[in-house]
Motif scaffolding. Structure first.
Motif, mmCIF file in Angstrom:
data_model
loop_
_atom_site.group_PDB
_atom_site.id
_atom_site.type_symbol
_atom_site.label_atom_id
_atom_site.label_comp_id
_atom_site.label_asym_id
_atom_site.label_seq_id
_atom_site.Cartn_x
_atom_site.Cartn_y
_atom_site.Cartn_z
ATOM 1 N N VAL A 1 0.882 -1.020 -0.070
ATOM 2 C CA VAL A 1 -0.092 0.013 0.007
ATOM 3 C C VAL A 1 0.935 1.170 0.003
ATOM 4 C CG1 VAL A 1 -1.808 1.267 0.983
ATOM 5 C CG2 VAL A 1 -1.649 -1.155 1.237
ATOM 6 N N PHE B 1 -1.557 -0.766 -4.230
ATOM 7 C CA PHE B 1 -2.503 0.177 -4.174
ATOM 8 C C PHE B 1 -2.022 1.662 -3.612
ATOM 9 C CE2 PHE B 1 -4.622 -3.944 -2.948
ATOM 10 C CZ PHE B 1 -5.573 -3.595 -3.485
ATOM 11 N N GLU B 2 -2.562 2.477 -4.715
ATOM 12 C CA GLU B 2 -1.950 3.955 -4.523
ATOM 13 C C GLU B 2 -3.320 4.695 -4.571
ATOM 14 O OE1 GLU B 2 -0.591 7.432 -3.823
ATOM 15 O OE2 GLU B 2 0.742 5.673 -3.557
ATOM 16 N N TRP C 1 -8.187 3.943 -2.776
ATOM 17 C CA TRP C 1 -8.212 4.080 -1.373
ATOM 18 C C TRP C 1 -8.364 2.579 -1.002
ATOM 19 C CZ3 TRP C 1 -6.264 7.962 1.745
ATOM 20 C CH2 TRP C 1 -6.287 7.643 3.089
ATOM 21 N N ALA C 2 -7.202 2.108 -0.172
ATOM 22 C CA ALA C 2 -7.120 0.674 0.375
ATOM 23 C C ALA C 2 -7.708 0.829 1.562
ATOM 24 C CB ALA C 2 -5.917 0.120 -0.202
ATOM 25 N N ILE D 1 -7.719 -4.749 1.529
ATOM 26 C CA ILE D 1 -6.506 -5.766 1.423
ATOM 27 C C ILE D 1 -6.656 -7.097 1.488
ATOM 28 C CG2 ILE D 1 -4.309 -5.962 2.565
ATOM 29 C CD1 ILE D 1 -4.583 -3.341 0.893
ATOM 30 N N VAL E 1 2.913 -2.010 4.467
ATOM 31 C CA VAL E 1 2.067 -0.816 4.363
ATOM 32 C C VAL E 1 3.090 0.531 4.345
ATOM 33 C CG1 VAL E 1 1.092 1.088 5.831
ATOM 34 C CG2 VAL E 1 0.440 -1.448 6.013
ATOM 35 N N THR F 1 2.579 3.943 3.403
ATOM 36 C CA THR F 1 1.704 4.924 3.192
ATOM 37 C C THR F 1 2.240 6.459 3.385
ATOM 38 O OG1 THR F 1 0.703 4.336 5.315
ATOM 39 C CG2 THR F 1 -0.491 3.613 3.409
#
Length: 678
Positions: free
Chosen positions: A391, A414-415, A459-460, A465, A475, A477
């Motif tokens: 993420v 994921f971004e 938006w995860a 997830i 993670v 982020t």
């Protein structure tokens, strides 16, 4: 045989160099007790494994006790160095490369309170600004002693198996004799050029007598100090001719400029935002004038520029030194026709700036450099393919994705944004730092090569997830700006990110309070000043922007000083309140007893970041390790085997600024050392 100019051999006296690329002498500050032990050897050998023709090691290895290193250099005046040198040279030769070492006496470019606390010596009493020591004017017995020290050190290097030695002249004692700015001796070592060059030639004469003809000798020198009153281009050309005519040396390694100040050093060794290869044409003039083997290195970061340097006949050997800190396997990738896989040097100069601040050299985006004993430059395939969900597509997340992808895992990233980059994308908004985007672009290209899946504009949350059925979740982020630091008025400030991103319009009279001391504060100030604002940068520290470090500070200062920015140290912004259409800033000091006020129309805070860690804590209860990292395994290069929750369905880790505010290198190192064992 290849027809690539870079892959042609070059005959240097009796030594055949297998291609035209060299790593010029530099000191990564890896010695232990002044010796090139395991870490130093592993670093040097990696470049040889990568195919470079000649690796020069140990920038400024000290030949005398009154030339104490100002950072962690090799001590070439000690006999005990010989077996360590032998281990390194044997390993480099076995890997197929030649190896040389650079010797020097620093003269005034050091300090008296280092090493054995001996007086600094120079051909005048003039202090060097960068190191601040007032030197003793050198005496005849000092000269005799130091000439012998050079010969002794060279003999040690030959006994250690080196193919040759290079004398470091520019800015150091040899150049202090040659330059009219720093030589105030009477004859025979002062006065006209014959006398000013005598020390250099006497040193080479003593070395050549000691090591014989079957040993390469060279000199790295400035043929133009680019400094009023110093050695100019015309005299530099004459010096070059005389060096050749001496018959004592085998090549010239040319630089241009001076290094007695941070701005001078930065012009000689340019960083990002400055022109590539700015002195290459000048080196070509030296080669044309002397018809003598000529080497050169100064911000030649890419293969195309290096190829041009050789193909155009400007130099015989081209140095790609910082480029090889970024990717030690440049030559191998050229040979394999994989130039697109070469990790690009972005000119961030994290390597050199760390050295000059007393640390070891590390590349901003290759965390294996300097850590070759524990970190791989070439990754192994994982024993079993796993589903890895990452993420965040900033530098930490992309490095985790690259490493996992190259090792054969099934990787999904994921971004939340519509494009990758994280804080790097903010940094690169300033034209001078645009090269930083190569950190992201290279990783995206590598991820594409290894089949990594990206989900942008996503938006995860924990549900999304876990729906991926991951074996490992990382993670990455990052963080968001921390501005809640005042006793009052926190709602009246903006962050440095707000200014850099363009989300907030610059004010006209702005106070930038920066106690993080990193690039973001100065970058915001530069944008504000360029927009016409009156800007004051304030810090509670005794110096501003200590995390930016010396050579990176130079371009900021050149810009900010021209725009009349005010720099205020040792004062702390305590609170803000509205006053009419403006803001009243209350200012104190950690030293006590001070209360001041400023009226401004905008306050910008640069105080690092707070981790964006909500997702991590949402996932933590369902993870097998409950987020725990086995630090001993991490440091030792072993896999993470923590199992605190038998019902957990995946391993969970967080990296980079999602843990705590640090820097790009730390984020990438987090990712590499975690993912290389997954």
């Amino acid at each position: 045989m290849s027809n690539d100019p870079l892959l042609q051999p070059f005959q240097l006296k009796h030594l055949t160099l297998k291609n035209r690329i060299i790593v010029t002498s530099h000191e990564p500050a890896y010695p232990e007790d002044g010796m090139p032990k395991e870490q130093y050897r592993a670093y040097t050998v990696e470049r040889a494994k990568g195919g470079v023709a000649l690796t020069m090691t140990a920038g400024s290895a000290a030949v005398s006790k009154d030339s104490p290193p100002v950072f962690n250099n090799l001590l070439a005046y000690k006999d005990e160095i010989v077996p360590w040198i032998r281990e390194m040279t044997d390993a480099v030769h076995e890997a197929g490369s030649a190896i040389m070492i650079q010797l020097t006496h620093l003269g005034r470019r050091t300090r008296w309170d280092k090493g054995d606390w001996l007086p600094v010596v120079a051909p005048s009493h003039h202090r060097e600004a960068a190191h601040r020591a007032f030197p003793k004017k050198i005496e005849d017995w000092d000269i005799e002693r130091i000439i012998k020290d050079f010969a002794d050190a060279a003999e040690r290097m030959k006994a250690g198996g080196m193919d040759g030695v290079e004398l470091e002249a520019y800015g150091h004692l040899i150049d202090q004799f040659v330059s009219p700015l720093t030589n105030e001796l009477d004859g025979p070592y002062g006065g006209d050029l014959d006398n000013r060059m005598r020390f250099c030639l006497d040193v080479f004469t003593a070395i050549r007598k000691r090591v014989g003809d079957d040993f390469i000798l060279g000199v790295r020198y400035t043929a133009d100090e680019n400094l009023a009153g110093g050695t100019d281009k015309a005299e530099g050309l004459e010096i070059s001719r005389r060096l050749k005519a001496s018959g004592l040396i085998d090549y010239l390694n040319v630089v241009r400029g001076h290094i007695d100040t941070d701005p001078g050093l930065t012009d000689l060794i340019p960083i990002q935002g400055m022109a590539n290869a700015p002195h290459l044409d000048f080196a070509g003039e030296i080669r044309a004038a002397t018809q003598f083997p000529t080497f050169h290195a100064a911000k030649i970061p890419d293969v195309a520029t290096a190829r041009h340097a050789i193909a155009s006949g400007k130099v015989d050997m081209v140095g790609m030194t910082r480029a090889h800190m970024t990717d030690p396997h440049i030559v191998r990738k050229i040979i394999e026709k994989r130039e697109e896989d070469i990790r690009p040097c972005v000119g961030a100069n994290y390597c050199l700036d760390r050295i000059y601040q007393g640390g070891a050299a590390y590349c901003i985006h290759n965390a294996a450099t300097g850590r070759e004993e524990t970190m791989p430059h070439v990754l192994d395939r994982a024993p079993a393919r796993k589903k890895v969900v990452i993420v965040g597509a900033g530098p930490a997340g992309l490095e985790a994705a690259r490493v996992a992808g190259e090792r054969g895992h099934d990787v999904v990233v994921f971004e939340a944004a519509n494009q990758p980059g994280g804080q790097i994308r903010l940094t690169a908004r300033s034209p001078r730092r645009r090269e930083m985007m190569s950190i992201i672009d290279w990783r995206m290209a590598q991820c594409e090569k290894y089949g990594v899946t990206f989900r942008f504009n996503t938006w995860a949350d924990a549900t999304a997830i876990e729906a991926e059925n991951p074996d490992v979740v990382v993670v990455a982020t990052g963080g968001f700006p921390s501005t809640e630091i005042l006793s009052s008025g926190n709602d009246l400030v903006v962050s440095s990110w707000d200014i850099i991103s363009g989300d907030v319009k610059p004010g006209t009279n702005v106070l930038v309070f920066d106690d993080a001391g990193d690039h973001a504060g100065l970058q915001a100030a530069d944008i504000l000043a360029a927009a016409g604002a009156k800007v004051e940068i304030m810090t509670p520290d005794r110096s501003f922007a200590p995390e930016v470090m010396a050579m990176n500070l130079v371009p900021y200062m050149r810009s900010l000083q021209k725009q009349d920015v005010t720099f205020t140290v040792t004062y702390r912004l305590e609170g803000i309140e509205r006053q009419g259409n403006g803001l009243l800033a209350h200012i104190g000091s950690d030293y006590g007893g001070v209360s001041k006020e400023r009226i401004v129309d905008q306050v910008v805070i640069n105080h690092g970041t707070i981790p964006l860690d909500e997702l991590y804590f949402d996932l933590k209860p369902n993870s097998s390790n409950l987020g725990e990292v086995d630090y001993d395994a991490l440091i030792g290069g072993e896999s993470q085997e923590v199992a605190r929750n038998p019902a957990g369905r995946f391993q969970l880790f967080r990296i980079g600024d999602a843990v705590a505010a640090r820097n790009t290198h730390a984020a990438i190192y987090d990712a590499l050392r975690l993912m290389k064992t997954v």
